[in-house]
Design a protein around this motif. Structure first.
Motif, PDB file in Angstrom:
ATOM      1  N   UNK A 170      88.381   8.982-103.152  1.00  0.00           N
ATOM      2  CA  UNK A 170      87.894  10.321-103.748  1.00  0.00           C
ATOM      3  C   UNK A 170      86.630  10.131-104.171  1.00  0.00           C
ATOM      4  N   UNK A 171      86.436   9.433-105.515  1.00  0.00           N
ATOM      5  CA  UNK A 171      85.676   9.589-106.453  1.00  0.00           C
ATOM      6  C   UNK A 171      84.344   8.837-105.985  1.00  0.00           C
ATOM      7  N   UNK A 172      84.200   7.193-105.232  1.00  0.00           N
ATOM      8  CA  UNK A 172      83.674   6.946-104.420  1.00  0.00           C
ATOM      9  C   UNK A 172      82.880   7.653-103.216  1.00  0.00           C
ATOM     10  N   UNK A 173      84.056   8.745-102.516  1.00  0.00           N
ATOM     11  CA  UNK A 173      82.899   9.774-101.277  1.00  0.00           C
ATOM     12  C   UNK A 173      81.819  10.749-102.578  1.00  0.00           C
ATOM     13  N   UNK A 174      82.429  10.577-103.628  1.00  0.00           N
ATOM     14  CA  UNK A 174      81.625  11.753-104.891  1.00  0.00           C
ATOM     15  C   UNK A 174      80.531  11.295-104.746  1.00  0.00           C
ATOM     16  N   UNK A 175      80.460  10.261-105.772  1.00  0.00           N
ATOM     17  CA  UNK A 175      79.555   9.557-105.687  1.00  0.00           C
ATOM     18  C   UNK A 175      78.030   9.044-104.032  1.00  0.00           C
ATOM     19  N   UNK A 176      79.027   8.479-103.468  1.00  0.00           N
ATOM     20  CA  UNK A 176      77.605   8.181-102.464  1.00  0.00           C
ATOM     21  C   UNK A 176      77.764   9.184-101.216  1.00  0.00           C
ATOM     22  N   UNK A 177      77.934  10.320-101.762  1.00  0.00           N
ATOM     23  CA  UNK A 177      77.568  11.519-100.907  1.00  0.00           C
ATOM     24  C   UNK A 177      76.073  12.431-102.480  1.00  0.00           C
ATOM     25  N   UNK A 178      76.338  11.948-103.616  1.00  0.00           N
ATOM     26  CA  UNK A 178      75.463  12.836-104.350  1.00  0.00           C
ATOM     27  C   UNK A 178      73.540  11.565-104.419  1.00  0.00           C
ATOM     28  N   UNK A 179      74.425   9.902-104.078  1.00  0.00           N
ATOM     29  CA  UNK A 179      73.483   9.101-103.380  1.00  0.00           C
ATOM     30  C   UNK A 179      73.105   8.961-102.222  1.00  0.00           C
ATOM     31  N   UNK A 180      73.410   9.286-101.533  1.00  0.00           N
ATOM     32  CA  UNK A 180      72.840   9.297-100.324  1.00  0.00           C
ATOM     33  C   UNK A 180      72.015  10.626 -99.644  1.00  0.00           C
ATOM     34  N   UNK A 181      72.535  11.673-100.053  1.00  0.00           N
ATOM     35  CA  UNK A 181      72.087  13.073 -99.648  1.00  0.00           C
ATOM     36  C   UNK A 181      70.623  13.498-101.006  1.00  0.00           C
ATOM     37  N   UNK A 182      70.286  12.338-102.153  1.00  0.00           N
ATOM     38  CA  UNK A 182      69.300  12.165-103.203  1.00  0.00           C
ATOM     39  C   UNK A 182      68.433  11.472-102.185  1.00  0.00           C
ATOM     40  N   UNK A 183      69.287  10.416-102.150  1.00  0.00           N
ATOM     41  CA  UNK A 183      67.929   9.056-100.833  1.00  0.00           C
ATOM     42  C   UNK A 183      67.671   9.239 -99.809  1.00  0.00           C
ATOM     43  N   UNK A 184      67.433  10.868 -99.523  1.00  0.00           N
ATOM     44  CA  UNK A 184      66.746  11.439 -98.166  1.00  0.00           C
ATOM     45  C   UNK A 184      66.850  12.759 -98.848  1.00  0.00           C
ATOM     46  N   UNK A 185      66.817  13.400 -99.540  1.00  0.00           N
ATOM     47  CA  UNK A 185      65.922  14.062 -99.969  1.00  0.00           C
ATOM     48  C   UNK A 185      65.232  14.474-101.124  1.00  0.00           C
ATOM     49  N   UNK A 186      65.612  13.738-102.144  1.00  0.00           N
ATOM     50  CA  UNK A 186      64.983  13.878-103.094  1.00  0.00           C
ATOM     51  C   UNK A 186      65.161  15.297-104.076  1.00  0.00           C
ATOM     52  N   UNK A 235      79.508   9.435 -93.355  1.00  0.00           N
ATOM     53  CA  UNK A 235      79.847   8.417 -92.459  1.00  0.00           C
ATOM     54  C   UNK A 235      80.182   7.009 -93.341  1.00  0.00           C
ATOM     55  N   UNK A 236      78.842   7.165 -94.608  1.00  0.00           N
ATOM     56  CA  UNK A 236      79.159   5.631 -95.501  1.00  0.00           C
ATOM     57  C   UNK A 236      80.301   6.429 -96.825  1.00  0.00           C
ATOM     58  N   UNK A 237      80.480   7.614 -96.450  1.00  0.00           N
ATOM     59  CA  UNK A 237      81.609   7.549 -97.666  1.00  0.00           C
ATOM     60  C   UNK A 237      83.470   7.159 -96.970  1.00  0.00           C
ATOM     61  N   UNK A 238      83.682   7.776 -95.771  1.00  0.00           N
ATOM     62  CA  UNK A 238      85.104   7.536 -95.080  1.00  0.00           C
ATOM     63  C   UNK A 238      84.861   5.795 -94.505  1.00  0.00           C
ATOM     64  N   UNK A 239      83.781   5.019 -94.290  1.00  0.00           N
ATOM     65  CA  UNK A 239      83.723   4.006 -94.199  1.00  0.00           C
ATOM     66  C   UNK A 239      84.425   3.152 -95.616  1.00  0.00           C
ATOM     67  N   UNK A 240      83.368   3.521 -96.502  1.00  0.00           N
ATOM     68  CA  UNK A 240      83.787   2.708 -97.963  1.00  0.00           C
ATOM     69  C   UNK A 240      85.221   3.240 -98.253  1.00  0.00           C
ATOM     70  N   UNK A 241      85.798   4.531 -98.365  1.00  0.00           N
ATOM     71  CA  UNK A 241      87.281   4.845 -98.606  1.00  0.00           C
ATOM     72  C   UNK A 241      87.969   4.076 -97.374  1.00  0.00           C
ATOM     73  N   UNK A 242      87.740   3.893 -96.220  1.00  0.00           N
ATOM     74  CA  UNK A 242      88.712   2.911 -95.760  1.00  0.00           C
ATOM     75  C   UNK A 242      88.690   1.554 -96.223  1.00  0.00           C
ATOM     76  N   UNK A 243      87.471   0.839 -96.928  1.00  0.00           N
ATOM     77  CA  UNK A 243      88.226  -0.065 -97.067  1.00  0.00           C
ATOM     78  C   UNK A 243      87.917  -0.471 -99.111  1.00  0.00           C
ATOM     79  N   UNK A 244      88.096   0.283 -98.770  1.00  0.00           N
ATOM     80  CA  UNK A 244      88.239   0.490-100.973  1.00  0.00           C
ATOM     81  C   UNK A 244      90.092   0.848-100.194  1.00  0.00           C
ATOM     82  N   UNK A 245      91.172   1.169 -99.541  1.00  0.00           N
ATOM     83  CA  UNK A 245      92.325   1.451 -99.247  1.00  0.00           C
ATOM     84  C   UNK A 245      92.821   0.473 -98.797  1.00  0.00           C
ATOM     85  N   UNK A 246      92.539   0.014 -97.825  1.00  0.00           N
ATOM     86  CA  UNK A 246      92.539  -1.700 -97.209  1.00  0.00           C
ATOM     87  C   UNK A 246      93.577  -2.563 -98.387  1.00  0.00           C
ATOM     88  N   UNK A 247      92.590  -3.077 -99.002  1.00  0.00           N
ATOM     89  CA  UNK A 247      93.806  -4.221-100.125  1.00  0.00           C
ATOM     90  C   UNK A 247      94.999  -3.623-101.003  1.00  0.00           C
TER      91      UNK A 247
END
Length: 197
Positions: A90-106, A58-70
């Motif tokens: 693509x890079x944002x989705x990788x970083x966001x996936x790692x950070x979001x999952x680490x924040x949730x699961x530790x 969810x976060x990476x798809x929203x951020x991806x759309x925001x990055x692509x828009x300009x």
């Protein structure tokens, strides 16, 4: 086609579109994560990984759309292609996936599993759609649409004419039947309609 006539999807439409494809990619990523956990011992339960995947997508798809828009607006194409258009989301989705999952699961291992599943799905989509290749300009899209419209009109011209002819025939038949019924009613009322023996 002037700039005033060119209409790109709004940011909300772009986000909705990415979230829709994210549902499909998320289901595939969930399957990939499950397969990965069969071979790697993860210190969190699989349902926590599933929640991490949903949050990451969810976060990476929203951020991806925001990055692509300009980039889309600057290039005046719905798919402008190029390195930035492909690499940044693509890079944002990788970083966001790692950070979001680490924040949730530790858990580094669980975060790596989530990130790997997301990266594989996004890479597969990227290679399948070849989004680094610029798509058509709005003028080219309009020309293609006009050509298709003309071809369709030409192809179905006989069918349309036949449908119109049948509609005219039905309308004429209904008119004459109604006229005959009205005349019969009028004759009955005046007493002119006598039975012939």
């Amino acid at each position: 086609m002037t700039d005033g006539e060119i209409r790109f999807p709004t940011l909300g439409d772009a986000i909705a579109g990415r979230l829709t494809t994210g549902v499909v990619k998320g289901a595939v990523a969930l399957l990939l994560a499950w397969i990965i956990t069969l071979f790697i011992d993860v210190d969190v339960t699989f349902d926590r990984i599933a929640v991490s995947l949903v949050l990451a997508f969810v976060i990476s798809e929203v951020v991806g759309a925001v990055i692509e828009r300009p980039i889309v607006l600057r290039e005046r194409r719905s798919n402008p292609g190029g390195f930035a258009y492909v690499f940044l989301p693509f890079t944002a989705s990788i970083v966001i996936s790692f950070v979001a999952s680490f924040a949730l699961d530790r858990s580094i291992i669980a975060s790596a599993v989530v990130t790997a599943a997301v990266a594989m799905c996004n890479l597969a989509e990227l290679l399948w759609t070849k989004s680094w290749i610029p798509g058509p300009t709005p003028e080219e899209e309009q020309a293609t649409f006009d050509e298709f419209k003309a071809m369709t009109k030409e192809h179905f011209a006989d069918d349309v004419e036949e449908i119109k002819r049948r509609a005219r025939d039905r309308t004429r038949d209904r008119y004459y039947k109604k006229k005959a019924r009205d005349e019969a009613k009028a004759q009955k009322r005046t007493g002119d309609g006598k039975r012939i023996r």
